[in-house]
Design an enzyme around this catalytic site. Structure first.
Site, short mmCIF file in Angstrom:
data_model
loop_
_atom_site.label_atom_id
_atom_site.label_comp_id
_atom_site.label_asym_id
_atom_site.label_seq_id
_atom_site.Cartn_x
_atom_site.Cartn_y
_atom_site.Cartn_z
N ASP A 225 0.85 -1.10 -0.16
CA ASP A 225 -0.04 0.32 0.19
C ASP A 225 1.18 1.05 -0.17
O ASP A 225 0.49 2.33 0.63
CB ASP A 225 -1.04 0.02 0.74
CG ASP A 225 -1.72 -1.30 1.17
OD1 ASP A 225 -2.80 -1.15 0.83
OD2 ASP A 225 -1.38 -2.46 1.38
N TYR A 255 -1.90 3.97 -6.95
CA TYR A 255 -3.02 4.48 -5.90
C TYR A 255 -3.60 5.92 -7.13
O TYR A 255 -3.73 7.09 -6.60
CB TYR A 255 -2.91 5.52 -4.69
CG TYR A 255 -2.56 4.64 -3.38
CD1 TYR A 255 -4.17 4.32 -2.61
CD2 TYR A 255 -1.67 3.59 -3.40
CE1 TYR A 255 -4.37 3.29 -1.88
CE2 TYR A 255 -1.91 2.95 -2.27
CZ TYR A 255 -3.02 2.51 -1.70
OH TYR A 255 -2.85 1.24 -0.73
N HIS A 393 -2.52 -9.65 -1.05
CA HIS A 393 -2.95 -8.44 -0.16
C HIS A 393 -3.74 -8.11 0.79
O HIS A 393 -3.64 -7.74 1.83
CB HIS A 393 -3.92 -7.64 -1.64
CG HIS A 393 -4.23 -6.01 -1.56
ND1 HIS A 393 -3.10 -4.98 -0.62
CD2 HIS A 393 -4.72 -5.41 -1.33
CE1 HIS A 393 -3.43 -3.86 -0.67
NE2 HIS A 393 -4.61 -4.18 -1.06
N HIS A 403 -10.91 -3.04 6.77
CA HIS A 403 -11.66 -4.07 6.12
C HIS A 403 -11.65 -5.85 7.14
O HIS A 403 -11.19 -6.51 6.89
CB HIS A 403 -10.57 -4.27 5.53
CG HIS A 403 -9.96 -3.47 3.71
ND1 HIS A 403 -10.79 -2.98 3.29
CD2 HIS A 403 -8.87 -2.31 4.51
CE1 HIS A 403 -10.54 -1.80 2.76
NE2 HIS A 403 -9.33 -1.63 3.42
N HIS A 430 -3.57 -4.18 2.82
CA HIS A 430 -4.78 -3.50 2.33
C HIS A 430 -4.66 -3.03 3.91
O HIS A 430 -5.36 -1.36 3.55
CB HIS A 430 -5.40 -5.15 2.24
CG HIS A 430 -6.93 -4.89 1.80
ND1 HIS A 430 -6.71 -3.96 0.74
CD2 HIS A 430 -7.75 -4.68 2.28
CE1 HIS A 430 -8.64 -3.63 0.54
NE2 HIS A 430 -9.29 -4.45 1.24
N HIS A 432 -3.97 -0.51 6.45
CA HIS A 432 -2.89 1.29 6.69
C HIS A 432 -2.07 0.88 7.85
O HIS A 432 -2.50 2.17 8.43
CB HIS A 432 -3.63 2.01 5.97
CG HIS A 432 -3.67 2.14 4.15
ND1 HIS A 432 -4.77 2.60 4.39
CD2 HIS A 432 -3.58 0.98 3.72
CE1 HIS A 432 -5.18 2.46 2.72
NE2 HIS A 432 -4.65 1.32 2.59
#
Length: 592
Positions: A225, A255, A393, A403, A430, A432
């Site tokens: 990420d 991103y 991921h 998540h 995934h 952060h």
């Protein structure tokens, strides 16, 4: 508490520290004993000391939760090479150490409405290389003893919606070098030798060690990420100082989909800022800027990637086409490892077998990925590659609100297979933030389960995650956290302190340590049973003794025997089979 075996090893190793260190120098066969001494003397815990009581280091509110993206006008992101010279040069490992991929980009990418893609065959794909450097004054293509050729491709990102701009890439070249000697430095120039200025300046790389229980990459950097913010650049600077010999990127690279197709300023939440967008847009020039920023590292160190949700990048009517940039830009050993798709593959790096899995393609037991994974694991010879490390991921084990239980379906489909084959470590992103788990299987503490590590704290524009699912009022509802691929399998816990609940009311026992900070990790495999894992936080002054988390991960192949019976033949329920070596869901002591 350390096991009796470890204590006995330490006690029997010698009577004085001076004498012990001479034993380490003179008797390589005592490496394991010496390592136990150093661990004991240095205060670094091992997984044999676990399971550990859950610990949380609260987010430092004096730090920013995130930072803006670096603009494309920054010299580190702006074009430096003039066509037809190569740029965005990147290396990737092949399945074995005698082969390696070299990738680069030539020509100008285009953004607009009516675009004519470049002809990828207009510039040849060549790599000239050898094991001796060629002085710049005498450097020419024929000065190198070897040449390899490959192929090039161009991809487009097309949006059939009014007001949205399209993109077509430069020519993306991929060449596979073969017949290399393991653990050897090579020098190379890539490009088209027939064109004036068509070759890059000389670069170099060192091949990975050959498979073998005594050969390991010096350091493996792990991050996820990443994005391209001020925090991201700090992460990469710290990673470069560690001088790794291999990089694992566990998804969500650029991103670029935090932007409109017209560019402008990236945002931390696309749907919040652009609620009327007809599709999840992306600004593909961010990929080119990211490739240029990463080139000083990726042109000399192999970087292995796996797709994340930010690589989906839907285009066309209704988002019918996905992953175009990911599939075109990266070379991975898919054909060499028998998967024949870039969504999942495997490779060896010395005595480590790496498995990269795809969470955004079919992962069901009846699907192609599961079948490939089963065969790949069966082919692993633990006498040659004692360590098996997997990465994908989205995490299966995650105590943050973000998540939470999002990929529970994938866990239920695949966890049993990884457990049977004694996968040692699992890396994911995934979320952060950083989180390291106790050894776990099926939400039960288990000394033979993998060590799961979430390392999605690279520094991207979406900011750091700070809320935990066990914080008061922060438990997501079962209707939250729907995955962008696959089904929803949210479930309440069926045993232990959280029985009947969707979330724990305190940090779960399988979560050993968590902290909301940006950073990256370094894996250093010492021998066939010991590996040192270190997490570096961005806010720390980089130094030998400055770490956010550190532990020796210890394999116990004599106690954790491989299991050959498949999950289907054991008639496991959808949530997986119970562990035959488990401690009970509320205990903190391994039971053999």
């Amino acid at each position: 508490m350390a096991s009796a075996t470890t204590t006995a090893t330490v006690a029997a190793a010698g009577h004085s520290r001076h004498h012990r260190h001479w034993h380490c120098l003179l008797l390589p066969l005592l490496l394991l004993q010496c390592l136990a001494l150093l661990v004991d003397g240095g205060g670094i815990p091992t997984t044999l000391d676990g399971p550990f009581s859950p610990a949380t280091l609260a987010f430092d509110r004096s730090l920013r939760q995130g930072s803006d993206d670096v603009p494309l006008s920054d010299p580190r992101l702006a074009p430096r090479a003039r066509p037809p010279a190569p740029e965005q040069i990147a290396l990737a490992a092949s399945a074995e150490a005698d082969s390696l991929w070299v990738s680069w980009v030539t020509g100008h990418a285009q953004v607009g409405s009516d675009l004519a893609p470049l002809d990828p065959a207009a510039v040849r794909s060549e790599v000239w290389y050898g094991d001796r450097s060629v002085p710049a004054a005498a450097s020419s293509a024929t000065s190198y003893p070897h040449v390899a050729t490959g192929f090039a491709e161009v991809y487009s990102q097309l949006y059939p919606y009014p007001g949205l701009l399209n993109y077509t890439s430069g020519a993306i070249h991929h060449v596979r070098l073969r017949g290399l000697r393991p653990a050897t430095r090579y020098y190379f120039r890539c490009g088209d030798s027939a064109l004036p200025g068509g070759l890059c300046d000389e670069r170099s790389f060192t091949t990975l060690p050959a498979p073998g229980a005594g050969y390991y990459p010096r350091r493996v950097a792990v991050l996820g990420d990443l994005g391209l913010t001020g925090n991201s650049t700090t992460t990469v600077e710290h990673l470069a100082k560690n001088d790794p010999s291999l990089i694992l990127m566990v998804g969500d690279m650029t991103y670029a989909n935090q932007y409109l197709t017209t560019g402008g300023k990236g945002v931390s939440c696309f749907s919040c800022s652009f609620p009327n967008a007809p599709i999840r847009e992306s600004y593909q020039p961010r990929w080119d800027g990211w490739g240029r920023f990463m080139e000083p590292i990726t042109s000399r160190i192999p970087m292995m990637v796996i797709e994340g949700n930010h690589e989906i990048e839907p285009q066309g009517h209704g988002g019918a086409v996905t992953f175009a940039s990911y599939l075109a830009r990266f070379a991975v050993p898919s054909e060499e490892s028998g998967s024949n798709t870039k969504f999942y593959y495997s490779f060896n790096a010395g005595g480590i077998h790496f498995i990269m899995l795809g969470a955004y393609v079919d992962y069901n037991r009846t699907g192609a990925q599961y079948s490939w994974l089963e065969k790949d694991l069966q082919r692993v010879d633990r006498g040659v590659t004692p360590w098996v490390v997997a990465a994908w991921h989205p995490p299966w084990y995650n105590s943050y609100s973000s998540h939470y239980q999002e990929f529970e379906c994938m866990r239920q489909e695949m966890e049993e297979l990884l457990y049977q084959h004694r996968v040692d470590i699992v890396f994911s992103g995934h979320v952060h933030a950083y989180e390291r788990m106790n050894r776990v299987f099926n939400y039960t503490l288990d000394p033979c389960g993998p060590v799961y590590i979430t390392i999605g704290d690279g520094g991207n524009i979406e900011k750091i995650d700070i809320d935990h699912a066990d914080d008061p009022g922060k438990c997501p509802s079962p209707g939250d956290n729907h995955p962008e691929f696959g089904g929803v399998c949210h479930q309440n816990f069926t045993s232990g302190p959280a029985k009947g609940k969707f979330c724990w009311d305190r940090q779960p026992e399988w979560s050993a340590f968590r902290e909301s900070s940006f950073g990256h990790g370094i894996l250093e495999v010492v021998n066939s049973t010991y590996a040192l894992w270190t997490w570096h936080r961005n806010q720390d002054t980089y130094g030998e003794n400055s770490v956010g988390d550190q532990i020796y991960i210890v394999r116990q192949p004599d106690k954790c025997l491989l299991q050959t019976m498949s999950a289907s033949s054991r008639n496991c329920p959808p949530a997986g089979c119970s562990s035959p070596m488990s401690s009970g869901s509320s205990g903190l002591i391994w039971q053999w």
